[in-house]
Each structure stands twice: as C-alpha cells, then as structure tokens.
Design a protein around this motif. Structure first.
Motif, short mmCIF file in Angstrom:
data_model
loop_
_atom_site.label_atom_id
_atom_site.label_comp_id
_atom_site.label_asym_id
_atom_site.label_seq_id
_atom_site.Cartn_x
_atom_site.Cartn_y
_atom_site.Cartn_z
N MET A 34 0.86 -1.18 0.00
CA MET A 34 0.00 0.00 0.00
C MET A 34 0.89 1.23 0.00
N GLY A 35 0.45 2.26 -0.67
CA GLY A 35 1.30 3.44 -0.71
C GLY A 35 0.56 4.70 -1.10
N TRP A 36 1.28 5.79 -0.99
CA TRP A 36 0.80 7.10 -1.40
C TRP A 36 1.79 7.71 -2.39
N PHE A 37 1.25 8.24 -3.46
CA PHE A 37 2.02 8.97 -4.45
C PHE A 37 1.47 10.39 -4.52
N ARG A 38 2.23 11.28 -5.11
CA ARG A 38 1.72 12.65 -5.31
C ARG A 38 2.20 13.18 -6.66
N LYS A 43 4.76 18.29 -12.91
CA LYS A 43 5.76 17.32 -12.47
C LYS A 43 5.23 15.90 -12.60
N LYS A 44 6.17 14.94 -12.56
CA LYS A 44 5.78 13.55 -12.65
C LYS A 44 5.24 13.07 -11.31
N ARG A 45 4.43 12.04 -11.37
CA ARG A 45 3.94 11.43 -10.15
C ARG A 45 5.11 10.76 -9.42
N PRO A 87 4.99 24.29 1.72
CA PRO A 87 4.37 24.61 0.42
C PRO A 87 4.77 23.62 -0.68
N GLU A 88 5.98 23.10 -0.62
CA GLU A 88 6.41 22.16 -1.66
C GLU A 88 5.73 20.79 -1.54
#
Length: 116
Positions: A34-38, A43-45, A87-88
């Motif tokens: 299980m994971g989280w990406f952004r 920009k790339k995921r 913010p980043e």
C-alpha cells in the motif's frame, strides 16, 4: 470492481497537519503493498511513502521525519499522517494498492494545498 476512496485532503498553512485515508471496496485479494504517491502541477507522479504487508515502510527523503504511513490490513485501509507541511508538499495525492497477483489499483486523488 475494486475502488479506492481517499479522504482528508484540503488547505492548510505551512507547519500544519493533515491526515489522508484510503479505503478499498469491492473484491480484492490479499494486498501486498500500500502506498501514497503525489503529483504536483507540471511534475511527474512520485512515490511519497509505502508499506508492505510485513509493515516495512519506505519514504521519499523529503518527507522523512514528517510523514507517517500506517495500515489496517483487516479493513484494507491505509493512512498518511502529514505533519509540519511545507508549500512544496502541495500536490494531488493518490492512494495505491498492489495485490498478490501484482494488480495495481489507484484512487481518484485528493488535493493537498499548503499555503505559505
């Protein structure tokens, strides 16, 4: 049909906290990862954090010490506690789950915005 439903995104000031949650519904076999990406605009995921079914965690360097991933395997849920937001960190956050047949499932994404 498997669906991942995310919740918990929003707007927060620098230094604030948010908790993202993701729950899987439908028929899903044993989940290995299980994971989280952004993904930020233009920009790339990228991978933010992930956790295996043995509880081994991985974090991208920029969030180490600030974010914590956790799961409730019995309920097929994964959460991401985000502290000291910057913010980043602003991006759309996506939940991801991979089952034991290596099928990958994605949530629809939830917006996280951190103001300065």
């Amino acid at each position: 049909q498997v669906q991942l439903v995310e919740s918990g995104g929003g707007l927060v000031h620098r230094g604030g906290s948010l908790r993202l949650s993701c729950a899987a519904s439908g028929s899903i076999s044993s989940i290995n990862l299980m994971g989280w990406f952004r993904q930020a605009p233009g920009k790339k995921r990228e991978l933010v954090a992930r956790i295996t079914d043995y509880g081994v965690t991985t974090y991208t360097n920029s969030v180490k010490g600030r974010f914590t991933i956790s799961t409730d395997n019995a309920k097929n849920t994964v959460s991401l506690q985000m502290n000291n937001l910057k913010p980043e960190d602003t991006a759309v956050y996506f939940c991801n789950m991979v089952d034991d047949s290596l099928r990958s499932y994605w949530g629809q994404g939830t917006q996280v915005t951190v103001s300065s």
